[in-house]
Write a protein that holds these residues in place. Sequence first.
Motif: not given
Length: 416
Positions: A135-139, A169-184
């Motif tokens: 939710g933070r990336f959407e914000g 590494s798992r958190e790194a992958n997940a963070a980038v994907k969260l940002a992409q899912d948010a629209g970045f």
Amino acid sequence: MPSIAPPQIPAAGQAAAPAAASGPSAGELRCPPLSLYVHLPWCVRKCPYCDFNSHEQRGALPFAGYVQALVADLEHDLPLAWGRTVHSVFFGGGTPSLFPADAIDDFLQQASARLRFAPGCEITLETNPGTAEHGRFEGYLAAGVNRLSFGIQSFDDGCLQRLGRIHDSREANAAVKLAQDAGFDNINIDLMYALPGQDLAGAARDLERAFALQPAHVSHYQLTLEPNTLFAARPPDAIPDEDAAWDMQEHCQAMLATAGFDHYEVSAYARPGRQCAHNLNYWRFGDYLGIGAGAHGKISLGATQAVRRRWKLKHPTAWMSAAGTADALGGDEDVPASRLPFEYMLNALRLHEGFALADFEARTGLPRSTIQRELDEAVARGWLASDGDGDGDGERMVPTTLGRRLGNDVVSLFLP
């Protein structure tokens, strides 16, 4: 450096049209594009290789109070940039992603009420995968941030532990994907090589993992033991030697080229049209206001034909208590004319495109004859080459392959 690199007008990503090399104003200092750098100094834990102005978080952070101090600091610096347009904003740290989206939104609203932001203004936020939350990336996106820079450094958990990183590494992958899912879709991934215990195959695997995430930009640089860091005092075991590091650099550069990334600066690689507009403005000797604890700024003053550098107190508590007054300054000086050629080259020669002699004149206020002897020597040594009329902006000086390898030697020619 603080950290870290003109945007196109009106959209970000390309240089403003340089001044003509001839005419009544040739050799006169003219204002280049303006950027805004915002320093957010706290991090969860100080990394042992980090020499940036960062401070470990101890308890709750004063988000609202720090934003108020940023606005006061900006207002104090506004007379340096009256009437000018901001073409890029960069939140650096520390770990800017520790700040909640509403704090970033509050600052950007107040800043844009005091400064004119260009249409398409590039707004970058540095992000640590260990602080990513759903939710933070959407914000951030809703606040106006349109580019994220992820400090991943490696996808190897052993390397990450030896670097003192708080993510895996798992958190790194997940963070980038969260940002992409948010629209970045404008995302940079920071990677380092020549890490403790790393071999060439490991450095290549890191790039392969990065490519799988389809970033627009990759920053790829060698681990260095900077003075006043824990690693400098107690170097870690198994750091690759110079030959091994060079092999990694050459191999990884070839991988990046094959994957479609243009190597446009010493450690920066981008998809077409996705160069970092903010950092390009630094490297092209553009102007920038620097606000926040320890932030540095550089402004061209046409009235006095001077280049002004200004920097702020480093410690967050001391800076916050004085923000908005001259007491918050760590220093404020006009760069001596004798030092301007070196400072210009220290930035411009990082770029593979080199620089136009007309731009040197416009951004230093010095005639090209000031540096002719040094340019002739660099050409004679095979470090620089003249690009003739270049792309229509007059004569350009471009680093050769040898010049790029010996960058420090080339720049040192221009020391006062």
